[in-house]
Design an enzyme around this catalytic site. Structure first.
Site, mmCIF file in Angstrom:
data_model
loop_
_atom_site.group_PDB
_atom_site.id
_atom_site.type_symbol
_atom_site.label_atom_id
_atom_site.label_comp_id
_atom_site.label_asym_id
_atom_site.label_seq_id
_atom_site.Cartn_x
_atom_site.Cartn_y
_atom_site.Cartn_z
ATOM 1 N N ASP A 255 -6.606 -6.249 4.282
ATOM 2 C CA ASP A 255 -5.936 -4.945 4.294
ATOM 3 C C ASP A 255 -6.035 -4.323 5.676
ATOM 4 O O ASP A 255 -7.135 -4.062 6.167
ATOM 5 C CB ASP A 255 -6.636 -4.059 3.246
ATOM 6 C CG ASP A 255 -6.076 -2.648 3.143
ATOM 7 O OD1 ASP A 255 -5.030 -2.352 3.749
ATOM 8 O OD2 ASP A 255 -6.710 -1.842 2.421
ATOM 9 N N GLY B 137 -0.996 2.080 9.548
ATOM 10 C CA GLY B 137 -0.319 1.938 10.832
ATOM 11 C C GLY B 137 -1.192 1.547 12.005
ATOM 12 O O GLY B 137 -0.765 1.669 13.150
ATOM 13 N N MET C 175 -9.051 8.208 -1.030
ATOM 14 C CA MET C 175 -9.997 8.589 0.037
ATOM 15 C C MET C 175 -10.631 9.930 -0.277
ATOM 16 O O MET C 175 -9.984 10.797 -0.857
ATOM 17 C CB MET C 175 -9.251 8.708 1.366
ATOM 18 C CG MET C 175 -8.476 7.470 1.754
ATOM 19 S SD MET C 175 -7.593 7.760 3.301
ATOM 20 C CE MET C 175 -6.662 6.233 3.412
ATOM 21 N N PHE D 248 -6.641 5.194 7.677
ATOM 22 C CA PHE D 248 -5.272 5.476 8.097
ATOM 23 C C PHE D 248 -4.427 4.210 8.083
ATOM 24 O O PHE D 248 -4.928 3.131 8.404
ATOM 25 C CB PHE D 248 -5.259 6.064 9.518
ATOM 26 C CG PHE D 248 -6.040 7.355 9.609
ATOM 27 C CD1 PHE D 248 -5.424 8.578 9.348
ATOM 28 C CD2 PHE D 248 -7.395 7.337 9.924
ATOM 29 C CE1 PHE D 248 -6.156 9.760 9.401
ATOM 30 C CE2 PHE D 248 -8.136 8.515 9.978
ATOM 31 C CZ PHE D 248 -7.512 9.734 9.718
ATOM 32 N N HIS E 12 -8.235 1.049 -4.228
ATOM 33 C CA HIS E 12 -9.199 0.859 -3.136
ATOM 34 C C HIS E 12 -9.874 2.207 -2.896
ATOM 35 O O HIS E 12 -9.259 3.134 -2.368
ATOM 36 C CB HIS E 12 -8.412 0.367 -1.904
ATOM 37 C CG HIS E 12 -9.205 0.296 -0.641
ATOM 38 N ND1 HIS E 12 -8.606 0.152 0.596
ATOM 39 C CD2 HIS E 12 -10.538 0.326 -0.410
ATOM 40 C CE1 HIS E 12 -9.544 0.105 1.528
ATOM 41 N NE2 HIS E 12 -10.723 0.229 0.945
ATOM 42 N N ASP F 39 -4.662 3.587 -2.246
ATOM 43 C CA ASP F 39 -5.800 4.000 -1.427
ATOM 44 C C ASP F 39 -6.267 5.384 -1.835
ATOM 45 O O ASP F 39 -5.527 6.356 -1.696
ATOM 46 C CB ASP F 39 -5.391 4.021 0.053
ATOM 47 C CG ASP F 39 -5.165 2.632 0.603
ATOM 48 O OD1 ASP F 39 -6.113 1.839 0.593
ATOM 49 O OD2 ASP F 39 -4.026 2.341 1.034
ATOM 50 N N MET G 173 -12.178 4.501 -1.095
ATOM 51 C CA MET G 173 -12.917 4.787 0.138
ATOM 52 C C MET G 173 -13.674 6.076 -0.108
ATOM 53 O O MET G 173 -13.287 7.158 0.333
ATOM 54 C CB MET G 173 -11.926 4.907 1.307
ATOM 55 C CG MET G 173 -11.355 3.569 1.728
ATOM 56 S SD MET G 173 -9.773 3.681 2.588
ATOM 57 C CE MET G 173 -8.665 3.591 1.182
ATOM 58 N N SER H 60 0.858 -1.188 0.000
ATOM 59 C CA SER H 60 0.000 0.000 0.000
ATOM 60 C C SER H 60 0.893 1.236 0.000
ATOM 61 O O SER H 60 1.638 1.481 0.955
ATOM 62 C CB SER H 60 -0.885 0.014 1.248
ATOM 63 O OG SER H 60 -1.499 1.285 1.356
ATOM 64 N N HIS I 34 -1.209 -1.523 -4.336
ATOM 65 C CA HIS I 34 -2.472 -1.133 -3.708
ATOM 66 C C HIS I 34 -2.476 0.382 -3.510
ATOM 67 O O HIS I 34 -1.592 0.945 -2.855
ATOM 68 C CB HIS I 34 -2.610 -1.851 -2.363
ATOM 69 C CG HIS I 34 -3.900 -1.625 -1.658
ATOM 70 N ND1 HIS I 34 -5.050 -2.332 -1.956
ATOM 71 C CD2 HIS I 34 -4.234 -0.777 -0.653
ATOM 72 C CE1 HIS I 34 -6.034 -1.929 -1.155
ATOM 73 N NE2 HIS I 34 -5.562 -0.972 -0.361
ATOM 74 N N MET J 25 -11.498 -5.602 5.215
ATOM 75 C CA MET J 25 -10.685 -4.653 5.987
ATOM 76 C C MET J 25 -10.417 -5.237 7.369
ATOM 77 O O MET J 25 -11.355 -5.627 8.077
ATOM 78 C CB MET J 25 -11.413 -3.310 6.146
ATOM 79 C CG MET J 25 -11.509 -2.473 4.883
ATOM 80 S SD MET J 25 -9.940 -2.160 4.058
ATOM 81 C CE MET J 25 -9.013 -1.255 5.322
HETATM 82 C C1 DX5 Z 1 -6.358 1.982 5.289
HETATM 83 C C2 DX5 Z 1 -5.868 1.516 3.958
HETATM 84 C C3 DX5 Z 1 -4.771 0.551 3.987
HETATM 85 C C4 DX5 Z 1 -3.517 1.033 4.680
HETATM 86 C C5 DX5 Z 1 -2.849 -0.168 5.276
HETATM 87 O O1 DX5 Z 1 -7.500 2.746 5.078
HETATM 88 O O2 DX5 Z 1 -6.932 0.901 3.232
HETATM 89 O O3 DX5 Z 1 -4.450 0.087 2.672
HETATM 90 O O4 DX5 Z 1 -2.618 1.705 3.837
HETATM 91 O O5 DX5 Z 1 -1.787 0.243 6.031
HETATM 92 P P1 DX5 Z 1 -1.047 -0.684 7.090
HETATM 93 O O6 DX5 Z 1 -0.508 -1.862 6.334
HETATM 94 O O7 DX5 Z 1 0.001 0.204 7.638
HETATM 95 O O8 DX5 Z 1 -2.083 -1.102 8.103
HETATM 96 ZN ZN ZN Z 2 -6.451 -0.045 1.322
#
Ligand code: DX5
Ligand code: ZN
Length: 223
Positions: free
Chosen positions: A179, A149, A41, A147, A70, A39, A72, A13, A37, A141
């Site tokens: 994910d 981390g 948003m 976010f 992805h 993201d 969101m 990601s 991947h 998910m």
């Molecule tokens: C969160 C994202 C993830 C995120 C995963 O909304 O969809 O793809 O980047 O990050 P880690 O692997 O750090 O949990």
């Molecule tokens: Zn994601």
């Protein structure tokens, strides 16, 4: 034992990459992973904004890896065409934003995009069950989206398991992606539950050696 088909696939990601060096970070891991991947948003479906078509256009020449976007977003379908135009290969949309995703799925297909549905941690597998035959992939998910981390939520493995059982029972060739909070300590349980594709942000781009981190994930997935 997992009944997933084929070896575990890794999808870094880019949310966790250093955006000032995005191209270099992608180029470093690209030969070692299976898809990228991305993201996207909207600051509305989730309480954060990330990146969109202008950035995706810039990174498209860096690698031939499939771009897994992805989304969101509450109005994700309005961006299918712009995303395809800048080089997206697959789009995933949230079932919470699209309780009946039939029309969005056809729109994606007409544009030549792969299509998938995403479930947030509290959403039951039953929400996507009527629509599985529209999907190339279903994303579970394992954190609340928005976010990177965050800590992996173990209860989401039950969703992966029931999805795996349902797909196998119906002989549907749909990949299960997971994910959020995927690292060498959590990937094994996710693989065991039946996931095929593992998204990892912090565990890869937050590591001192991202390529070694990918290999560590692969080893732990098959361990
Ligand atoms: C969160 C994202 C993830 C995120 C995963 O909304 O969809 O793809 O980047 O990050 P880690 O692997 O750090 O949990
Ligand atoms: Zn994601």
């Amino acid at each position: 034992m997992s009944s997933s088909r084929g070896p575990a696939r890794i999808a870094p990601s880019i949310l966790a990459a250093d955006f000032a060096r995005l191209g270099e970070e992608i180029a470093m891991v690209a030969p070692h992973v299976d898809m990228l991947h991305i993201d996207v948003m909207d600051g509305h479906f989730v309480p954060n904004v990330s990146l969109g078509p202008p950035v995706i256009r810039c990174i498209r020449p860096v690698t031939e890896l499939p771009f897994d976007c992805h989304l969101m977003m509450t109005n994700a379908d309005a961006y299918f065409d712009p995303l395809r135009e800048v080089g997206a290969d697959l789009v995933t949309i949230h079932i919470e934003a699209y309780p009946d995703p039939t029309r969005a799925a056809s729109q994606a297909r007409e544009l030549g995009l792969g299509f998938g549905l995403v479930l947030n941690p509290p959403t039951p597998m039953a929400a996507v069950e009527p629509f599985l035959d529209l999907c190339d992939l279903v994303l579970v998910m394992s954190v609340h989206p928005g976010f990177g981390g965050q800590a992996f939520i173990p209860a989401t493995l039950a969703t992966v398991r029931s999805l795996r059982e349902t797909l196998d029972r119906r002989s549907l060739a749909v990949d299960i992606q997971i994910d959020g909070g995927i690292d060498p300590d959590t990937i094994g349980a996710a693989r065991e539950a039946g996931a095929d594709v593992f998204v990892a942000g912090s565990a890869i781009f937050g590591a001192a050696d991202p390529v070694a981190a990918v290999e560590a994930l692969r080893r732990s997935a098959e361990g």
